[in-house]
Scaffold this active site. Structure first.
Site, PDB file in Angstrom:
ATOM      1  N   LYS A 155       3.091 -29.240 -14.654  1.00 26.50           N
ATOM      2  CA  LYS A 155       4.239 -28.384 -14.344  1.00 26.50           C
ATOM      3  C   LYS A 155       5.539 -29.036 -14.766  1.00 26.50           C
ATOM      4  O   LYS A 155       6.467 -28.352 -15.194  1.00 26.50           O
ATOM      5  CB  LYS A 155       4.269 -28.030 -12.853  1.00 26.50           C
ATOM      6  CG  LYS A 155       3.173 -27.054 -12.479  1.00 26.50           C
ATOM      7  CD  LYS A 155       3.431 -26.415 -11.132  1.00 26.50           C
ATOM      8  CE  LYS A 155       2.353 -25.388 -10.827  1.00 26.50           C
ATOM      9  NZ  LYS A 155       2.494 -24.780  -9.506  1.00 26.50           N
ATOM     10  N   LYS A 178      -6.500 -22.164 -17.761  1.00 22.91           N
ATOM     11  CA  LYS A 178      -6.728 -21.256 -16.628  1.00 22.91           C
ATOM     12  C   LYS A 178      -5.743 -20.087 -16.623  1.00 22.91           C
ATOM     13  O   LYS A 178      -4.619 -20.230 -17.121  1.00 22.91           O
ATOM     14  CB  LYS A 178      -6.675 -22.028 -15.308  1.00 22.91           C
ATOM     15  CG  LYS A 178      -5.325 -22.563 -14.985  1.00 22.91           C
ATOM     16  CD  LYS A 178      -5.224 -23.137 -13.578  1.00 22.91           C
ATOM     17  CE  LYS A 178      -3.766 -23.519 -13.360  1.00 22.91           C
ATOM     18  NZ  LYS A 178      -3.398 -24.045 -12.098  1.00 22.91           N
ATOM     19  N   LYS A 222       0.067 -17.721 -13.277  1.00 22.05           N
ATOM     20  CA  LYS A 222       1.260 -16.880 -13.222  1.00 22.05           C
ATOM     21  C   LYS A 222       2.401 -17.502 -14.007  1.00 22.05           C
ATOM     22  O   LYS A 222       3.341 -16.834 -14.383  1.00 22.05           O
ATOM     23  CB  LYS A 222       1.684 -16.554 -11.788  1.00 22.05           C
ATOM     24  CG  LYS A 222       1.493 -17.629 -10.778  1.00 22.05           C
ATOM     25  CD  LYS A 222       1.575 -17.066  -9.353  1.00 22.05           C
ATOM     26  CE  LYS A 222       1.078 -18.103  -8.348  1.00 22.05           C
ATOM     27  NZ  LYS A 222       0.771 -17.642  -7.067  1.00 22.05           N
TER      28      LYS A 222
HETATM   29  P1  TYM Z   1      -1.474 -20.965  -5.958  1.00 20.55           P
HETATM   30  O1  TYM Z   1      -0.459 -20.143  -5.267  1.00 20.55           O
HETATM   31  O2  TYM Z   1      -1.170 -21.473  -7.323  1.00 20.55           O
HETATM   32  O3  TYM Z   1      -2.833 -20.201  -6.055  1.00 20.55           O
HETATM   33  C1  TYM Z   1      -3.407 -19.593  -4.914  1.00 20.55           C
HETATM   34  C2  TYM Z   1      -4.905 -19.743  -4.947  1.00 20.55           C
HETATM   35  O4  TYM Z   1      -5.446 -19.174  -6.134  1.00 20.55           O
HETATM   36  C3  TYM Z   1      -6.263 -20.127  -6.793  1.00 20.55           C
HETATM   37  N1  TYM Z   1      -6.151 -19.940  -8.249  1.00 20.55           N
HETATM   38  C4  TYM Z   1      -7.200 -19.733  -9.056  1.00 20.55           C
HETATM   39  N2  TYM Z   1      -8.508 -19.633  -8.788  1.00 20.55           N
HETATM   40  C5  TYM Z   1      -9.327 -19.395  -9.845  1.00 20.55           C
HETATM   41  N3  TYM Z   1      -8.892 -19.261 -11.118  1.00 20.55           N
HETATM   42  C6  TYM Z   1      -7.572 -19.356 -11.425  1.00 20.55           C
HETATM   43  N4  TYM Z   1      -7.159 -19.207 -12.670  1.00 20.55           N
HETATM   44  C7  TYM Z   1      -6.668 -19.605 -10.365  1.00 20.55           C
HETATM   45  N5  TYM Z   1      -5.314 -19.745 -10.289  1.00 20.55           N
HETATM   46  C8  TYM Z   1      -5.026 -19.951  -8.996  1.00 20.55           C
HETATM   47  C9  TYM Z   1      -5.692 -21.471  -6.381  1.00 20.55           C
HETATM   48  O5  TYM Z   1      -6.628 -22.510  -6.555  1.00 20.55           O
HETATM   49  C10 TYM Z   1      -5.356 -21.219  -4.936  1.00 20.55           C
HETATM   50  O6  TYM Z   1      -6.495 -21.342  -4.128  1.00 20.55           O
HETATM   51  N6  TYM Z   1      -0.888 -25.403  -3.753  1.00 20.55           N
HETATM   52  C11 TYM Z   1      -1.458 -24.076  -3.623  1.00 20.55           C
HETATM   53  C12 TYM Z   1      -0.969 -23.322  -2.411  1.00 20.55           C
HETATM   54  C13 TYM Z   1      -1.087 -24.044  -1.121  1.00 20.55           C
HETATM   55  C14 TYM Z   1      -2.266 -24.235  -0.367  1.00 20.55           C
HETATM   56  C15 TYM Z   1      -1.865 -24.943   0.798  1.00 20.55           C
HETATM   57  C16 TYM Z   1      -3.599 -23.886  -0.565  1.00 20.55           C
HETATM   58  C17 TYM Z   1      -0.058 -24.601  -0.435  1.00 20.55           C
HETATM   59  N7  TYM Z   1      -0.538 -25.140   0.740  1.00 20.55           N
HETATM   60  C18 TYM Z   1      -2.783 -25.310   1.776  1.00 20.55           C
HETATM   61  C19 TYM Z   1      -4.512 -24.264   0.422  1.00 20.55           C
HETATM   62  C20 TYM Z   1      -4.118 -24.960   1.571  1.00 20.55           C
HETATM   63  C21 TYM Z   1      -1.100 -23.268  -4.855  1.00 20.55           C
HETATM   64  O7  TYM Z   1      -0.136 -23.520  -5.524  1.00 20.55           O
HETATM   65  O8  TYM Z   1      -1.896 -22.183  -5.033  1.00 20.55           O
END
Ligand code: TYM
Length: 327
Positions: A111, A192, A195
């Site tokens: 990032k 992957k 967004k």
């Molecule tokens: P975030 O907001 O980027 O994504 C949310 C969830 O979607 C999953 N994900 C994917 N799964 C499969 N294929 C993809 N291409 C893909 N893109 C995203 C992510 O793995 C995630 O599960 N850091 C985290 C948010 C967070 C969090 C937490 C998660 C903050 N605190 C505590 C669990 C527990 C994040 O940026 O996810």
């Protein structure tokens, strides 16, 4: 009872990766575990946000949680910043994490390469994520594969804190789906679906029109040998389609591969499965969006419950650290 915690950032429109990698699992988990699902708005602040958009996306993402089938009668749905304990424990976790550990996070490296402005928050972000999870004594964290390193760090921080200050936190484990944990971009199947990347034809958004969804799947990049085989390294495009189809239908990607001899039918079936998967979610999202007050009420009740749990854990951590009790 097992406790589950997970969250998603309101930093862009939810896409198929979010749905198949995380949300679909949350819906299942809520019926077998005490579940908390959070819209992690503090995480979104790691890069500059337009205030009106952030507000709308936060409510919109909570609406998506409900639209996919998260039931506020059984699960707790809330917004991270409504529970200030997250920010306080995050500071404690920043002081528990080593600089070197945070420097090794691959998501930070990726990032920070993409952004012109790299905030301090982007660097310490995994400490906030650890706080999110540890505040609720979560046993399990259902996430996509890209969060694996952050969950591992959370475990390390919990273990370190417990060994320094006595038993305080539950050491959580990450839970990853067999199909759907890593949905790839349809046009660039070695990266992957995301967004933040600018690949509108390779990304399926929940907000997309269903005809567009079908078109994007049918135009997905594959390869020229026309052999249907589940082999992520050698055949990333085809394997991605098999994984998506498997995740939408509950099948196994390698087994599915055996039922196809050509790409055309695989693409057509995957397009139909994704459309049918999204159709009811989109309809419910539209319905719920007509009543934002009802969603806000769910979030208020969720935050109240979450604060009780979070407050107890934070007091325990403060006490073990030797902080003077609050009057
Ligand atoms: P975030 O907001 O980027 O994504 C949310 C969830 O979607 C999953 N994900 C994917 N799964 C499969 N294929 C993809 N291409 C893909 N893109 C995203 C992510 O793995 C995630 O599960 N850091 C985290 C948010 C967070 C969090 C937490 C998660 C903050 N605190 C505590 C669990 C527990 C994040 O940026 O996810």
């Amino acid at each position: 009872m097992t406790r589950v915690f997970s969250g998603m950032q309101p930093s862009g429109d939810p896409h198929l990766g979010n749905l198949l990698g995380a949300l679909a699992q949350w819906v299942v988990d809520q019926h077998r575990a005490e579940s908390l699902y959070c819209v992690v708005d503090l995480h979104a602040l790691t890069s500059p946000q337009d205030p009106a958009e952030l507000r709308a996306r936060t409510l919109g993402l909570a609406t998506t949680y409900l639209a996919v089938g998260i039931d506020p009668e059984v699960a707790t749905v809330f917004v991270q910043s409504h529970v200030p304990e997250h920010a306080e424990l995050a500071w404690i976790m920043q002081c528990t994490a080593a600089y070197g550990e945070l420097s090794r996070m691959t998501q930070f490296k990726d990032k920070s390469d993409q952004h012109e402005f790299v905030s301090g928050g982007l660097f310490t972000y995994p400490a906030l994520m650890a706080a999110d999870i540890l505040l609720y004594d979560a046993d399990q964290v259902p996430v996509g594969d890209d969060q694996r390193q952050h969950v591992e760090l959370t475990r390390d921080l919990a273990i370190r804190f417990n060994s320094r200050y006595g038993d305080t936190f539950v050491v959580p484990e990450g839970v990853y789906r067999t199909a759907g944990a890593r949905v790839m971009d349809l046009q660039h199947p070695t990266r992957k679906m995301s967004k933040s990347l600018d690949s509108p034809q390779g990304t399926i958004l929940l907000a997309d029109d269903l005809a567009d969804v079908a078109r994007k799947v049918k135009r997905a990049v594959t390869d020229t040998d026309n052999e249907v085989r589940f082999d992520v390294a050698a055949k990333p495009g085809v394997s991605n389609l098999l994984s998506i189809l498997a995740a939408c239908t509950g099948a196994d990607p390698a087994e599915l591969a055996g039922t196809y001899t050509q790409y055309g039918p695989l693409k057509a079936d995957t397009a139909e499965a994704v459309v049918e998967f999204l159709r009811p979610i989109k309809a419910r999202h539209a319905e719920l969006s007509d009543d934002p007050t009802a969603v806000a009420t769910v979030l208020a009740e969720g935050a109240e419950h979450a604060r009780q749990l979070a407050g107890a854990t934070l007091s325990r951590a403060r006490d073990h650290l030797g902080m003077l009790p609050r009057a």
